[in-house]
Design an enzyme around this catalytic site. Structure first.
Site, PDB file in Angstrom:
ATOM      1  N   GLY A  15      34.019 -57.392 -16.998  1.00 25.04           N
ATOM      2  CA  GLY A  15      34.383 -58.147 -15.798  1.00 25.04           C
ATOM      3  C   GLY A  15      35.828 -58.617 -15.865  1.00 25.04           C
ATOM      4  O   GLY A  15      36.313 -59.040 -16.913  1.00 25.04           O
ATOM      5  N   LYS A  60      36.889 -48.762 -28.957  1.00 26.26           N
ATOM      6  CA  LYS A  60      36.652 -50.135 -29.393  1.00 26.26           C
ATOM      7  C   LYS A  60      36.224 -50.173 -30.861  1.00 26.26           C
ATOM      8  O   LYS A  60      36.652 -51.032 -31.632  1.00 26.26           O
ATOM      9  CB  LYS A  60      35.579 -50.783 -28.508  1.00 26.26           C
ATOM     10  N   THR A  96      47.708 -53.096 -18.290  1.00 20.88           N
ATOM     11  CA  THR A  96      47.546 -51.754 -17.743  1.00 20.88           C
ATOM     12  C   THR A  96      46.484 -51.008 -18.550  1.00 20.88           C
ATOM     13  O   THR A  96      45.969 -51.527 -19.534  1.00 20.88           O
ATOM     14  CB  THR A  96      48.868 -50.959 -17.827  1.00 20.88           C
ATOM     15  N   LYS A 116      52.079 -61.875  -4.642  1.00 23.07           N
ATOM     16  CA  LYS A 116      51.704 -60.548  -4.135  1.00 23.07           C
ATOM     17  C   LYS A 116      52.642 -60.106  -3.016  1.00 23.07           C
ATOM     18  O   LYS A 116      53.089 -58.957  -2.979  1.00 23.07           O
ATOM     19  CB  LYS A 116      50.254 -60.556  -3.641  1.00 23.07           C
ATOM     20  N   ASP A 166      35.148 -44.838 -24.495  1.00 24.14           N
ATOM     21  CA  ASP A 166      35.592 -46.238 -24.479  1.00 24.14           C
ATOM     22  C   ASP A 166      34.966 -47.008 -25.636  1.00 24.14           C
ATOM     23  O   ASP A 166      35.638 -47.797 -26.317  1.00 24.14           O
ATOM     24  CB  ASP A 166      35.217 -46.883 -23.143  1.00 24.14           C
ATOM     25  N   GLY A 179      29.643 -52.365  -9.037  1.00 24.31           N
ATOM     26  CA  GLY A 179      31.004 -52.366  -9.563  1.00 24.31           C
ATOM     27  C   GLY A 179      31.094 -52.489 -11.064  1.00 24.31           C
ATOM     28  O   GLY A 179      32.152 -52.835 -11.602  1.00 24.31           O
ATOM     29  N   LEU A 238      34.952 -62.414 -25.646  1.00 23.56           N
ATOM     30  CA  LEU A 238      34.258 -62.864 -26.862  1.00 23.56           C
ATOM     31  C   LEU A 238      35.217 -62.906 -28.061  1.00 23.56           C
ATOM     32  O   LEU A 238      36.072 -62.037 -28.205  1.00 23.56           O
ATOM     33  CB  LEU A 238      33.093 -61.918 -27.183  1.00 23.56           C
TER      34      LEU A 238
END
Length: 804
Positions: free
Chosen positions: A785, A666, A538, A505, A662, A648, A596
């Site tokens: 997550g 998928k 990204t 970083k 979204d 979050g 998964l």
């Protein structure tokens, strides 16, 4: 003369049939003397069989039949196909009225696929100035009357073919129907599935052809299935014996009966790619250019029948009794071998014949049960056979040891009499890994894997740290060195051929510099970095434009970015063509289910020929959390939504989750895994946001969350008792056609179902298949997550680099 055979995908609408016409035209213009054998176009045979099945059950087959006719006619309205369509219409009507059909009727129906294909191609060629002539093999290939799997009568068939070609040769290009023939009563017969290859080899034999060229949708035969073994290489040359072993052990590119007519006349067979016809493909001849292991072949959809008992060992006549039972019941045995017990015998048979085999063997050995010479007869399902073509037993210990080290213990194995081919039976769940372990041991994979990671936000940063933390363990355990040589965001890149450090970083802040994708490619070339992997973490719609130059520059691709798979279908196909041309892989397991194993499961099912009929489930971890809690708690929708935002679980602008796009993306990705050609605009998405809240800035939206409450309180109240709300994606329709039905919607389901019992933020998927019927394959787990997604990307890295 050369015989050219074109498969169904080669003759499919659009690019396929256009490429076929170009290939034929080029050869004619070059003065080559050729004859063409064709399969049915696209998925015609499967579609006809499905329509027939529906008609026999008095179902509404007509919409499917209309779709079939529309596809077969396509843009060629001037070509008269009415004769075949009219016959099919009458046959389907008859079957629907009677509610049943014979194999004889079925052969009449299935034959129309090849007839339509040959007539259409003939007409197109004539229109293009080629002297083409339609040749109906029902007038040439005479067979017995075993409908569905007829055997040619060689003498009369050979005479017919020779006489026909004497009369219709010279400048004529004969377009010959594959797969079909007729008996002495002139009843239509078929030669079994993949029978078009058999027709082509028979025609080549009868005419003493110089070569049979089999045009498919792949560049040739590989050292292993490239969809399962990522570093598989194309084989330039095989012998007929090796090809025959491949055919017998599951290589669908070859028909088992194809080889013998060619071998009799020593006629070379070349496997070529219609869509890349300048590639020289794989040549199959009588002579071997070198000894050694050539390829791995897989036989799926099989089961293992086990006979165990103390009296089997050394007892004479046991094998004869077993094979008599198999023969009497028309059950073919792929492998017979000593089982895991020294007092056992194992038989590998087709999965759909296993129960019958067990029942009939139990009858045969009934007295042996009483004498306790036989203890039990059982069936082990979900197994696969891996055949190592060219494997000498003297070196078999190497791949076998590699399997054991990877905790893959073959259930049984055997070798051919020549000692040059070895077959292993493994659990189907271990097939993919077993193939990679054996392939890595036999053909070798470099230890060093050089990785470029684009995007170092939540997912990317977590992934980099996971790799660095695990690298030493992986190298020690797997003998694979993971080397992250590039880290980049939209503006800066950090490059280090020896690998970045845990202080990356700070290093990218201090030493990073502005770049283009060409700079990263040039750096890799300059330092001779091998086994390159580019990882896109990204969410950029523009970065995916780099995929093609990366693939062309020898990078395999891994992505958690869904954009590349949900752009236009033309880009989707273009990318895959570039990947295929450069023999590169593209993995994106995290695109749909985070960590998964969803895409991999669907790929394996689809590859094995399993007919997936429907996929549905909860695709969004965010919306899973939202509706699981809203349904279970006595709280307002806005309270649960605010809770999700505070934890979050949502995007910074929650509308990106709530609009459903979204989930739609998928769902589209899964549709395309099944070769469906849907576009994103065709996904029917239920937007969860009230219209007046869809525009404006985020802060204004967040201040108006309570405006959701009356809408969703009403929806919740109007449910049936013991029902809960779930936001799902569903792929349905006739998935054997070019497009499916894609819906994203809010539904109410019983709380006592698997979907209704969903908790937390889990994703949940149901995969319905023809074999499993009403009992779907269920995949459930954490679907969101950064850590889970990063771990899923990490899994894709290891899949690319694992050498066993």
């Amino acid at each position: 003369m050369k015989i050219l055979k074109f498969g169904g995908k080669s003759l499919s609408n659009g690019d396929g049939i256009n490429k076929v016409v170009t290939i034929i035209t080029d050869k004619v213009n070059q003065g080559e003397q050729i004859a063409i054998v064709v399969s049915a176009r696209g998925n015609a045979t499967d579609e006809l069989e499905e329509i027939l099945d529906i008609a026999s059950k008095n179902g509404d087959y007509k919409p499917l039949f209309e779709d079939f006719k529309k596809y077969q006619q396509d843009d060629y309205q001037e070509v008269d196909l009415s004769e075949e369509f009219n016959v099919l219409e009458k046959l389907f009507e008859g079957v629907s009225l009677i509610g049943d059909y014979s194999n004889k009727i079925k052969d009449q129906i299935l034959s129309k696929g090849e007839l339509l294909s040959a007539k259409l191609l003939t007409a197109i060629l004539v229109e293009n100035g080629i002297n083409a002539r339609f040749a109906d093999t029902r007038e040439l290939i005479k067979t017995d009357s075993k409908f569905g799997d007829a055997q040619p009568l060689e003498q009369i068939s050979k005479k017919n073919v020779i006489n026909y070609f004497k009369q219709n040769n010279g400048t004529t290009v004969n377009i010959v129907t594959g797969f079909i023939g007729s008996n002495n009563n002139n009843d239509t017969t078929t030669l079994g599935r993949n029978g078009s290859n058999y027709t082509a080899s028979l025609i080549a034999n009868y005419l003493n052809a110089d070569e049979l060229q089999n045009y498919t949708h792949v560049d040739g035969i590989y050292t292993a299935n490239p969809d399962l073994v990522l570093d598989a290489k194309k084989i330039d040359h095989l012998t007929f014996n090796e090809a025959n072993e491949l055919a017998n052990f599951g290589a669908t590119i070859l028909h088992a009966k194809t080889i013998i007519p060619l071998l009799e006349k020593n006629i070379p067979l070349r496997i070529l790619n219609t869509f890349n016809h300048e590639n020289k493909g794989t040549l199959i001849t009588s002579n071997s250019n070198k000894e050694g292991i050539k390829t791995l072949s897989v036989l799926e959809n099989v089961s293992l029948v086990n006979l165990e008992g103390r009296g089997l060992l050394g007892k004479t006549g046991v094998d004869a009794r077993i094979f008599r039972v198999m023969g009497d019941n028309d059950i073919s045995v792929s492998i017979i071998s000593q089982g895991s017990s020294e007092r056992g015998i194992g038989l590998v048979v087709a999965a759909d014949k296993a129960t019958k085999a067990m029942i009939e063997l139990e009858k045969e050995f009934e007295n042996d049960f009483y004498s306790k010479d036989v203890n039990k007869i059982t069936v082990t399902d979900n197994v696969s056979v891996i055949s190592i073509i060219g494997q000498d037993l003297s070196t078999f210990h190497k791949p076998y040891t590699a399997l054991i080290k990877n905790k893959i213990v073959p259930i049984l194995f055997n070798n051919t009499v020549t000692g040059k081919n070895v077959s292993l039976v493994v659990k189907k769940s271990q097939l993919n890994k077993a193939l990679n372990v054996i392939h890595g041991e036999i053909f070798g994979v470099s230890k060093k894997i050089n990785i470029a990671i684009f995007g170092h936000g939540l997912v990317g940063g977590t992934l980099i740290n996971q790799i660095l933390e695990s690298a030493a363990t992986i190298e020690k355990r797997k003998d694979i060195k993971l080397n992250v040589f590039a880290i980049a965001n939209s503006s800066n890149v950090l490059l280090n051929k020896n690998g970045v450090t845990p202080n990356w970083k700070n290093e990218i802040q201090n030493n990073g510099f502005s770049y283009t994708i060409d700079d990263v490619i040039a750096y890799a070339n300059e330092h001779h970095l091998e086994n390159l992997i580019a990882i896109d973490n990204t969410a950029s719609a523009t970065f995916v434009e780099n995929y093609i130059p990366l693939a062309e520059s020898s990078f395999d691709l891994i992505s958690s970015n869904k954009v590349a798979n949900t752009l236009s279908y033309s880009f989707y196909k273009k990318l895959r063509k570039v990947l295929a041309d450069n023999q590169k892989s593209y993995l994106y397991e995290t695109n749909v289910g985070a960590g998964l194993p969803l895409i991999d499961t669907i790929k394996l099912l689809h590859l094995s020929g399993e007919n997936i009929t429907k996929i549905k489930g909860v695709f969004s971890g965010t919306l899973s959390y939202l509706f699981n809690n809203f349904s279970a708690k006595d709280a307002s929708f806005s309270e649960i939504l605010k809770e999700a935002i505070d934890n979050g679980y949502t995007e910074p602008d929650p509308r990106e989750d709530l609009c459903g796009n979204d989930v739609g993306r998928k769902l589209l990705i899964l549709a395309r895994e099944l070769d469906l050609q849907n576009e994103f605009e065709e996904v029917d998405i239920q937007n969860l946001i009230p219209e007046h809240l869809r525009e404006g800035d985020v802060s204004d939206f967040l201040n108006k969350l309570t405006e959701f409450d009356p809408i969703y309180a009403k929806i919740k109240e109007e449910q049936k008792p013991n029902h809960v709300l779930r936001y799902i994606g569903e792929l349905s329709g006739d998935l054997q056609n070019d497009k499916g039905n894609l819906e994203v919607k809010l539904v109410s389901v019983p709380s006592d179902t698997a979907l209704g019992g969903l908790k937390g933020s889990d994703s949940f998927f149901e995969i319905y298949t023809e074999s499993y019927g009403d009992r779907p394959i269920v995949i459930q787990g954490a679907g969101a997550g950064s850590a889970v997604t990063a771990r899923g990307v990490f899994g894709d890295i290891l899949r690319l680099s694992d050498k066993g």
